[in-house]
Design a protein around this motif. Sequence first.
Motif, PDB file in Angstrom:
ATOM      1  N   LYS A 163      -2.631   9.836  -3.318  1.00  0.00           N
ATOM      2  CA  LYS A 163      -2.970   8.615  -2.596  1.00  0.00           C
ATOM      3  C   LYS A 163      -2.774   8.894  -1.105  1.00  0.00           C
ATOM      4  O   LYS A 163      -1.647   9.134  -0.654  1.00  0.00           O
ATOM      5  CB  LYS A 163      -2.082   7.456  -3.055  1.00  0.00           C
ATOM      6  CG  LYS A 163      -2.394   6.133  -2.362  1.00  0.00           C
ATOM      7  CD  LYS A 163      -3.799   5.635  -2.692  1.00  0.00           C
ATOM      8  CE  LYS A 163      -4.062   4.272  -2.078  1.00  0.00           C
ATOM      9  NZ  LYS A 163      -5.452   3.828  -2.296  1.00  0.00           N
ATOM     10  N   THR A 203      -3.258   4.656  -9.509  1.00  0.00           N
ATOM     11  CA  THR A 203      -3.136   3.970  -8.217  1.00  0.00           C
ATOM     12  C   THR A 203      -4.392   3.149  -7.965  1.00  0.00           C
ATOM     13  O   THR A 203      -5.479   3.453  -8.478  1.00  0.00           O
ATOM     14  CB  THR A 203      -2.969   4.960  -7.046  1.00  0.00           C
ATOM     15  OG1 THR A 203      -4.130   5.798  -6.963  1.00  0.00           O
ATOM     16  CG2 THR A 203      -1.724   5.798  -7.198  1.00  0.00           C
ATOM     17  N   GLU A 205      -5.642   0.790  -4.335  1.00  0.00           N
ATOM     18  CA  GLU A 205      -5.285   0.196  -3.048  1.00  0.00           C
ATOM     19  C   GLU A 205      -3.835   0.541  -2.703  1.00  0.00           C
ATOM     20  O   GLU A 205      -3.501   1.690  -2.508  1.00  0.00           O
ATOM     21  CB  GLU A 205      -5.529  -1.319  -3.080  1.00  0.00           C
ATOM     22  CG  GLU A 205      -7.009  -1.670  -3.272  1.00  0.00           C
ATOM     23  CD  GLU A 205      -7.233  -3.160  -3.401  1.00  0.00           C
ATOM     24  OE1 GLU A 205      -6.241  -3.904  -3.484  1.00  0.00           O
ATOM     25  OE2 GLU A 205      -8.403  -3.583  -3.440  1.00  0.00           O
ATOM     26  N   ASN A 206      -2.946  -0.422  -2.684  1.00  0.00           N
ATOM     27  CA  ASN A 206      -1.561  -0.168  -2.283  1.00  0.00           C
ATOM     28  C   ASN A 206      -0.584  -0.294  -3.448  1.00  0.00           C
ATOM     29  O   ASN A 206       0.596  -0.569  -3.261  1.00  0.00           O
ATOM     30  CB  ASN A 206      -1.142  -1.132  -1.170  1.00  0.00           C
ATOM     31  CG  ASN A 206      -1.260  -2.578  -1.611  1.00  0.00           C
ATOM     32  OD1 ASN A 206      -1.852  -2.877  -2.640  1.00  0.00           O
ATOM     33  ND2 ASN A 206      -0.681  -3.487  -0.824  1.00  0.00           N
ATOM     34  N   THR A 207      -1.069  -0.075  -4.682  1.00  0.00           N
ATOM     35  CA  THR A 207      -0.220  -0.252  -5.859  1.00  0.00           C
ATOM     36  C   THR A 207      -0.178   1.023  -6.700  1.00  0.00           C
ATOM     37  O   THR A 207      -1.209   1.661  -6.929  1.00  0.00           O
ATOM     38  CB  THR A 207      -0.722  -1.410  -6.732  1.00  0.00           C
ATOM     39  OG1 THR A 207      -0.894  -2.571  -5.916  1.00  0.00           O
ATOM     40  CG2 THR A 207       0.263  -1.721  -7.849  1.00  0.00           C
ATOM     41  N   ASP A 221       4.891  -1.153  -5.176  1.00  0.00           N
ATOM     42  CA  ASP A 221       4.200  -1.168  -3.892  1.00  0.00           C
ATOM     43  C   ASP A 221       4.290   0.226  -3.273  1.00  0.00           C
ATOM     44  O   ASP A 221       5.390   0.747  -3.034  1.00  0.00           O
ATOM     45  CB  ASP A 221       4.831  -2.188  -2.950  1.00  0.00           C
ATOM     46  CG  ASP A 221       4.120  -2.222  -1.608  1.00  0.00           C
ATOM     47  OD1 ASP A 221       3.024  -2.789  -1.532  1.00  0.00           O
ATOM     48  OD2 ASP A 221       4.686  -1.652  -0.641  1.00  0.00           O
ATOM     49  N   GLN A 223       3.503   1.410  -0.291  1.00  0.00           N
ATOM     50  CA  GLN A 223       4.038   1.506   1.063  1.00  0.00           C
ATOM     51  C   GLN A 223       5.564   1.440   1.071  1.00  0.00           C
ATOM     52  O   GLN A 223       6.233   2.148   1.834  1.00  0.00           O
ATOM     53  CB  GLN A 223       3.452   0.398   1.938  1.00  0.00           C
ATOM     54  CG  GLN A 223       3.464   0.718   3.430  1.00  0.00           C
ATOM     55  CD  GLN A 223       2.674   1.978   3.758  1.00  0.00           C
ATOM     56  OE1 GLN A 223       1.558   2.166   3.281  1.00  0.00           O
ATOM     57  NE2 GLN A 223       3.266   2.846   4.562  1.00  0.00           N
ATOM     58  N   ARG A 249      -4.087  -5.062  -7.389  1.00  0.00           N
ATOM     59  CA  ARG A 249      -2.674  -5.103  -7.762  1.00  0.00           C
ATOM     60  C   ARG A 249      -2.441  -5.964  -8.997  1.00  0.00           C
ATOM     61  O   ARG A 249      -1.640  -5.621  -9.871  1.00  0.00           O
ATOM     62  CB  ARG A 249      -1.837  -5.617  -6.596  1.00  0.00           C
ATOM     63  CG  ARG A 249      -0.381  -5.875  -6.930  1.00  0.00           C
ATOM     64  CD  ARG A 249       0.445  -6.086  -5.695  1.00  0.00           C
ATOM     65  NE  ARG A 249       0.568  -4.852  -4.924  1.00  0.00           N
ATOM     66  CZ  ARG A 249       1.294  -4.732  -3.815  1.00  0.00           C
ATOM     67  NH1 ARG A 249       1.953  -5.769  -3.345  1.00  0.00           N
ATOM     68  NH2 ARG A 249       1.355  -3.588  -3.179  1.00  0.00           N
TER      69      ARG A 249
END
Length: 580
Positions: A163, A203, A205-207, A221, A223, A249
């Motif tokens: 990612k 994965t 996006e951001n998950t 999460d 990040q 998510r």
Amino acid sequence: MNIKFKNILFLIISVILLLIFLTISFNGTKSQPDKVLAEDINNFGVINGGYEGFYLFDLNTNEIIKKISTGNYINKIELHEKLIYLTDSEGLKIYSITDDFEIELVNTFKTYGESLSLVKNDKYIYLADGNNGIVIFELDKDIFIRFLHHIKIDGIVIDLIKKDDYIFALGPKFGLKVYEIVDNGLKEITSYNSLISPSKIYTNENTLFIKDDILGLLAFDIQSIINNINFKSLYKLNFQIGDLSPISRDIFYFTDSEGLKKYDAGNIELIHSDNLLRANINYKNERIYISKKEKGFEIFDLKKEKIIYEHNVLSYINNFNINEEGIYVEDSGVIHFFDRKYNLKWSKEIEGKVLKVDDGLIVYKGDSVSVIKNENISTKNFGIPIYKTVNDNEKIWILSEKSIISFDEEKVILNGFYTDIMTYNGETYVTDQNYMYKMDPLTKNLKKIFYSANEIKSIEAYKGNIFIMTEYGIQYLDKEYNPTKFFSYSYYPDNYVFENGIFYMTIQNKVILLNTQINNLFSEYEFKIPIVDIDIFKGEVYISHSSYGIERFKINDNLELELIDSFQIFNANNFYLQKK
């Protein structure tokens, strides 16, 4: 003057014709595009067939357009433009897709581990090599690779995912490790070991999603992980999942034993019923691509709410029989018949234990016996549980725990429990667990002619000799029923065929060939996967593997096998789309 003018005129016409020809040629070449263009390369996917290899699949036409075998079991595939990167049981392989749909092997590297997964960026390939950790290759012009080094990890690395500039590694012992991609390597930034039986990571996006076969599905999460803030899960779903394809998510599609489902912020909707616990899925453009392993490949259209494409050849090959017309194959309660070119001609549902007969199959279950020849099925019920059926010189005998029955005459010919019956040179022989007898067909009297300390399973005969197959080996008898030789094996064969004095036997993943006429000449071959059945036709050996297919071999006087070709059934372990 006139001749000079004609020459000048001829020269002008020639130049004009040449220019016209060049213009047509140039335009003709220009108007023929590649079959696979950069702008439409996204219209192709790759099906991982495991032992069979991989298939190039056209998303527009929903058809398989090319199949390639690597010779080994494939674990993971990534598709980048016109290049296919994969790991099999040998290591790393890179294939290119040419403009005319040909697939060429352009590079390979054998690793020391199991090569279970891989991820790629513009500069490097990262390979999960089982107990060998993570192997890193430097990549040049997408196809040239140079081994850099490997990162040792305490435990087996089973999955990798990338990612952005980070690599996530998963394993049952160490849990999850997170690495930052740096020049010539990886830098570990954090880890998470509160897992029990992790099996796959995803994965979107951001998950980050982690599938744990005991804990369920955990979402994190990304990040927060990268910034080393915390490893607190966003949510945890305590139910069994086969596979999932995340959309966001809080929205993803997943499979379980009930079928294909949609998870949407806590709400679960069943959208297609089937047992898909072992299936893998991939989402694209309102379609779910379902890889059902030996059950085949399907496409579910979310807008039409139905399966719009399905492909399978066979689920399993359990038993088979070959004759002049084609091949009978038993596949989990269904008998299929293929012609000599492996085209399916007909199928019939019937359950039971299967035995070969001349030009067909016997299927017996409970108290019934069915003989299948061509499309005709002859079924008879005998009112007693059947222990075994015997195909003996065009006669079919039914063996129960109480008697031997003639299938054609439907009458008892001998009372008692026996393990085999054989007619040879005008005599009838029967065996129980320790004795072989000669039977008088009129009086039904039995004469003991041989005792075996080992349990007798079956008997065969050739050129005056009788061969008694016991639980631990084959006893040779001469014409006077005297023991002469003994060929031993560790386990009684799973399957065997006896033809022209040669035993063709299979035990698990081994083939044992024994020529009883040439001083116990025998050979043994070991295959990578278990063998289900074996057959002989016109001097050629056919060997089947449950979820792989049938292989055909030449055999010489030294009992050496040489592969001729194979009929592979279809497996879809996973489906891969273009990496973004």
